[in-house]
Design an enzyme around this catalytic site. Structure first.
Site, PDB file in Angstrom:
ATOM      1  N   HIS A   1       0.816  -1.218   0.000  1.00  0.00           N
ATOM      2  CA  HIS A   1       0.000   0.000   0.000  1.00  0.00           C
ATOM      3  C   HIS A   1       0.852   1.272   0.000  1.00  0.00           C
ATOM      4  O   HIS A   1       1.930   1.329   0.590  1.00  0.00           O
ATOM      5  CB  HIS A   1      -0.941  -0.001   1.204  1.00  0.00           C
ATOM      6  CG  HIS A   1      -0.247  -0.032   2.539  1.00  0.00           C
ATOM      7  ND1 HIS A   1       0.253   1.085   3.155  1.00  0.00           N
ATOM      8  CD2 HIS A   1       0.036  -1.064   3.366  1.00  0.00           C
ATOM      9  CE1 HIS A   1       0.796   0.759   4.315  1.00  0.00           C
ATOM     10  NE2 HIS A   1       0.688  -0.543   4.460  1.00  0.00           N
ATOM     11  N   ASP A   2       0.346   2.272  -0.730  1.00  0.00           N
ATOM     12  CA  ASP A   2       0.950   3.613  -0.804  1.00  0.00           C
ATOM     13  C   ASP A   2       2.304   3.623  -1.505  1.00  0.00           C
ATOM     14  O   ASP A   2       3.023   4.624  -1.442  1.00  0.00           O
ATOM     15  CB  ASP A   2       1.093   4.231   0.593  1.00  0.00           C
ATOM     16  CG  ASP A   2      -0.233   4.352   1.316  1.00  0.00           C
ATOM     17  OD1 ASP A   2      -1.043   5.211   0.928  1.00  0.00           O
ATOM     18  OD2 ASP A   2      -0.477   3.558   2.243  1.00  0.00           O
TER      19      ASP A   2
ATOM     20  N   GLY B   1       4.975  -1.348   2.305  1.00  0.00           N
ATOM     21  CA  GLY B   1       4.201  -0.139   2.074  1.00  0.00           C
ATOM     22  C   GLY B   1       5.083   1.094   1.946  1.00  0.00           C
ATOM     23  O   GLY B   1       6.194   1.158   2.478  1.00  0.00           O
TER      24      GLY B   1
END
Length: 292
Positions: A140-141, A158
């Site tokens: 994520h991100d 992430g």
């Protein structure tokens, strides 16, 4: 609620499906999804309500696209890949974060790309013309620029940032919040826990700089005088004694007029969660090094 859809059964106004798209009868497309011209959705794919597919997208079979996902033109996704599933973050409570995939990117079997988190900037981005090989994971991100290649079983934690034209070798693991500059090559099975300067080559567990990505520089048309300046700057930064800040000042004085050297110095001065990846005690600059 997800339900089976064919082009003849559901009006384009409901699901915004271009009439030229081909959707297998076993595929499931949620109300609200947008499917662009000439897309091909294969057997047993599942497309969520907030997914937007551009033109000429190919989902071979058994692909899952979930959440607020934007898939660029001519992206190809192989069986059992998933895009836009919830982040592996215990703080995530279903907020409408996003994932964006650039045009012509290839996502191979079992690759996973998770959407952003509220603790990050809310979006995971994979640029254009990337290749994610079998079983690669993008946390994520994370942000991948263009022409990035992740080989089989690469793991990105992430918030990882990867510049243009980076190659990450098979089985490598990139720690969360690591930054990787453009045109870096990461050796297979490496464990990367610190930022890698642009044009660097790293290898090992834990990974250390082994020199510059010389073959990558040559194949992408960097002239010999430019490469020589980069090699001199690398030696001053990572082979000479003294404090790093003093060595950076020396390189600024000697090569500061060169824009590529300035790019490296700017990367080193930027804010970092993880610090800089350092060179091995005896750095290796081998013209036969792996090309990114």
């Amino acid at each position: 609620m997800l339900e089976s859809v064919t082009e003849t059964e559901q009006p384009a106004a409901t699901r915004q499906i271009d009439p030229s798209a081909t959707i297998h009868p076993t595929a499931i497309v949620a109300e609200g999804a947008s499917i662009g011209a000439n897309c091909r959705i294969g057997p047993y794919c599942m497309i969520g309500a907030d997914a937007v597919l551009g033109r000429d997208v190919v989902l071979v079979s058994h692909v899952v696209i979930d959440g607020h996902a934007s898939i660029g033109d001519a992206v190809q996704v192989s069986p059992f890949a998933t895009i836009g599933m919830a982040p592996q973050d215990l703080k995530y409570k279903g907020q409408p974060t996003r994932v964006v995939i650039g045009a012509r990117t290839q996502i191979r079997e079992h690759a996973t790309i998770h959407r952003g988190s509220v603790g990050g900037h809310g979006v995971t981005t994979v640029g254009a013309d990337c290749l994610l090989m079998v079983n690669a994971h993008v946390g994520h991100d994370s942000t991948l620029d263009h022409h990035v290649i992740l080989a089989n079983n690469v793991m990105l934690g992430g918030h990882v940032q990867i510049g243009d034209t980076v190659f990450v070798g098979g089985g490598a693991a990139i720690h969360q919040f690591v930054r990787i500059g453009r045109q870096v090559v990461v050796g297979g099975m490496s464990g990367v826990e610190a930022d890698i300067i642009p044009f660097g080559a790293v290898m090992g567990n834990r990974a250390r700089l082994t020199g510059l990505n010389l073959i990558g520089l040559k194949r992408r048309g960097f002239p010999r005088p430019q490469i020589n300046i980069l090699r001199a700057a690398f030696r001053s930064l990572f082979r000479h004694a003294g404090e790093l800040r003093d060595r950076m000042q020396v390189v600024e004085a000697e090569h500061g007029q060169d824009p590529v050297v300035q790019e490296i110095l700017g990367f080193m001065r930027a804010d970092s969660h993880r610090g800089l990846c350092r060179a091995r005690r005896v750095a290796v600059e081998d013209d036969d090094a792996t090309e990114s």
